[in-house]
Design a protein around this motif. Sequence first.
Motif, mmCIF file in Angstrom:
data_model
loop_
_atom_site.group_PDB
_atom_site.id
_atom_site.type_symbol
_atom_site.label_atom_id
_atom_site.label_comp_id
_atom_site.label_asym_id
_atom_site.label_seq_id
_atom_site.Cartn_x
_atom_site.Cartn_y
_atom_site.Cartn_z
ATOM 1 N N ALA A 88 0.831 -1.206 0.000
ATOM 2 C CA ALA A 88 0.000 0.000 0.000
ATOM 3 C C ALA A 88 0.869 1.261 0.000
ATOM 4 C CB ALA A 88 -0.922 -0.006 1.210
ATOM 5 N N ILE A 89 1.941 1.247 0.783
ATOM 6 C CA ILE A 89 2.852 2.401 0.808
ATOM 7 C C ILE A 89 3.551 2.560 -0.539
ATOM 8 C CG2 ILE A 89 4.965 3.291 1.871
ATOM 9 C CD1 ILE A 89 4.070 1.970 4.478
ATOM 10 N N TYR A 90 3.897 1.424 -1.152
ATOM 11 C CA TYR A 90 4.506 1.468 -2.488
ATOM 12 C C TYR A 90 3.552 2.127 -3.490
ATOM 13 C CZ TYR A 90 5.566 -0.210 -7.179
ATOM 14 O OH TYR A 90 5.781 -0.293 -8.530
ATOM 15 N N ALA A 91 2.268 1.759 -3.444
ATOM 16 C CA ALA A 91 1.293 2.334 -4.373
ATOM 17 C C ALA A 91 1.188 3.851 -4.185
ATOM 18 C CB ALA A 91 -0.066 1.682 -4.165
ATOM 19 N N LEU A 92 1.249 4.301 -2.933
ATOM 20 C CA LEU A 92 1.170 5.738 -2.661
ATOM 21 C C LEU A 92 2.406 6.459 -3.197
ATOM 22 C CD1 LEU A 92 -0.126 8.200 -1.291
ATOM 23 C CD2 LEU A 92 1.039 7.506 0.835
ATOM 24 N N CYS A 93 3.582 5.895 -2.936
ATOM 25 C CA CYS A 93 4.827 6.535 -3.386
ATOM 26 C C CYS A 93 4.911 6.562 -4.913
ATOM 27 C CB CYS A 93 6.035 5.804 -2.802
ATOM 28 S SG CYS A 93 6.193 5.934 -1.009
ATOM 29 N N ALA A 94 4.395 5.515 -5.563
ATOM 30 C CA ALA A 94 4.456 5.452 -7.028
ATOM 31 C C ALA A 94 3.619 6.537 -7.689
ATOM 32 C CB ALA A 94 4.006 4.074 -7.506
ATOM 33 N N ALA B 154 8.123 12.539 -8.107
ATOM 34 C CA ALA B 154 9.539 12.342 -7.793
ATOM 35 C C ALA B 154 9.917 10.874 -7.622
ATOM 36 C CB ALA B 154 9.887 13.119 -6.517
ATOM 37 N N TRP B 155 8.913 10.011 -7.496
ATOM 38 C CA TRP B 155 9.170 8.591 -7.274
ATOM 39 C C TRP B 155 8.698 7.742 -8.462
ATOM 40 C CZ3 TRP B 155 11.194 6.652 -2.546
ATOM 41 C CH2 TRP B 155 11.415 7.627 -1.582
ATOM 42 N N SER B 156 8.668 8.337 -9.635
ATOM 43 C CA SER B 156 8.152 7.633 -10.815
ATOM 44 C C SER B 156 8.993 6.412 -11.186
ATOM 45 C CB SER B 156 8.068 8.590 -12.007
ATOM 46 O OG SER B 156 9.355 9.136 -12.299
ATOM 47 N N PHE B 157 10.258 6.345 -10.723
ATOM 48 C CA PHE B 157 11.099 5.179 -11.027
ATOM 49 C C PHE B 157 10.523 3.894 -10.412
ATOM 50 C CE2 PHE B 157 12.615 6.679 -6.956
ATOM 51 C CZ PHE B 157 12.887 5.514 -6.247
ATOM 52 N N LEU B 158 9.634 4.034 -9.433
ATOM 53 C CA LEU B 158 9.021 2.852 -8.825
ATOM 54 C C LEU B 158 8.100 2.121 -9.794
ATOM 55 C CD1 LEU B 158 8.109 4.252 -5.280
ATOM 56 C CD2 LEU B 158 9.947 2.667 -5.855
ATOM 57 N N LEU B 159 7.754 2.774 -10.895
ATOM 58 C CA LEU B 159 6.867 2.149 -11.869
ATOM 59 C C LEU B 159 7.607 1.221 -12.820
ATOM 60 C CD1 LEU B 159 4.660 5.249 -12.774
ATOM 61 C CD2 LEU B 159 4.125 3.378 -11.208
ATOM 62 N N LEU B 160 8.932 1.189 -12.757
ATOM 63 C CA LEU B 160 9.706 0.275 -13.594
ATOM 64 C C LEU B 160 9.383 -1.170 -13.212
ATOM 65 C CD1 LEU B 160 13.160 2.094 -13.510
ATOM 66 C CD2 LEU B 160 11.479 2.118 -15.364
ATOM 67 N N GLY C 110 11.251 -3.701 -13.030
ATOM 68 C CA GLY C 110 12.217 -4.257 -12.086
ATOM 69 C C GLY C 110 11.888 -3.901 -10.656
ATOM 70 N N MET C 111 11.473 -2.640 -10.429
ATOM 71 C CA MET C 111 11.103 -2.219 -9.079
ATOM 72 C C MET C 111 9.837 -2.933 -8.614
ATOM 73 S SD MET C 111 13.410 -0.273 -7.982
ATOM 74 C CE MET C 111 12.511 0.113 -6.478
ATOM 75 N N LYS C 112 8.880 -3.118 -9.532
ATOM 76 C CA LYS C 112 7.663 -3.842 -9.171
ATOM 77 C C LYS C 112 7.979 -5.274 -8.740
ATOM 78 C CE LYS C 112 4.633 -1.201 -12.256
ATOM 79 N NZ LYS C 112 3.721 -1.258 -13.431
ATOM 80 N N ALA C 113 8.900 -5.923 -9.467
ATOM 81 C CA ALA C 113 9.284 -7.297 -9.117
ATOM 82 C C ALA C 113 9.966 -7.338 -7.758
ATOM 83 C CB ALA C 113 10.194 -7.878 -10.197
ATOM 84 N N VAL C 114 10.819 -6.335 -7.475
ATOM 85 C CA VAL C 114 11.506 -6.280 -6.170
ATOM 86 C C VAL C 114 10.496 -6.117 -5.039
ATOM 87 C CG1 VAL C 114 13.059 -4.891 -4.743
ATOM 88 C CG2 VAL C 114 13.697 -5.456 -7.088
ATOM 89 N N VAL C 115 9.513 -5.242 -5.244
ATOM 90 C CA VAL C 115 8.486 -5.030 -4.210
ATOM 91 C C VAL C 115 7.670 -6.306 -3.999
ATOM 92 C CG1 VAL C 115 6.405 -3.745 -3.615
ATOM 93 C CG2 VAL C 115 8.367 -2.555 -4.591
#
Length: 282
Positions: free
Chosen positions: A44-50, A54-60, A62-67
Amino acid sequence: MIVYADELVLLNGIVNYLLLLACGHLSGESIRRGRLLAASGLGAIYALCAMLPAWSFLLLWGMKAVVCLAMILIAFGRARSLVRMTALLIGLSLLYAGLVLLTAALTGARAYIRNGIVCYPVSYRAMVLTAGMVYAAVSLLMRNRFSSRARTIVPIRLQCGERQIEVQTLLDTGSELRDPISNDPVLILDRETAGELLPRSAANLLAAAFDPVTLLEELSGTNPELRPRLLPCRTVNGGGLLLAFRCQELGQNGGSSARWAAISPTALSGDGRYQGLLGCGG
């Protein structure tokens, strides 16, 4: 369209919890509600940060797989196959996303883009209900799968202290006994087999009398290493209590894992073909 942070976190937390619950049922891993809540909170926190520019890199990807991998580690610990579990969670998430898109298409909702994310104005209630439908479908699938399985007897090697025995165990689709604290499946042993596994002092107490409450008090004093406890159970004859203790299940590769074993006051098999019962998810 305005997106409220608290509603976004709550919605994603509920959806993540239902998807992780379905993932646990599909994989047969032990389900611990507290760990699932913690993993759901991370998602849930990941979804908010994405959603933040400034945190658009979380949409990659690779980052989704890590989460996803981190959520699996938090929810299930050292699962038997982290890669398989992560792939399963991703697959369930894609299934859920597809159902949400279908709902949006059927209702005529128009998409909009926010921080590079394609969003659909689907109601929170519809999204939660969709996640619930995914979980219900998985539960129904697993129930039908296990109900069609043949009655299988497998040998399980157990160790308690210096004693080791091999127990012929029936994979029982009707056995749902779990430890209420850890939610781990519990192996049920008949009284005679438990006496062969327990240390001699504990076996003597078991042979002398079988009152779960009395045995709990005595074993807590004489054999605290067994970590004895009482487990509530339900049978066709009503409810009751079973005395359970901690032992080790020995694997074929030389490893071992801790397991709870409960003691049945009566024989489990009329013809002696098996001495233990274990739910198919254990």
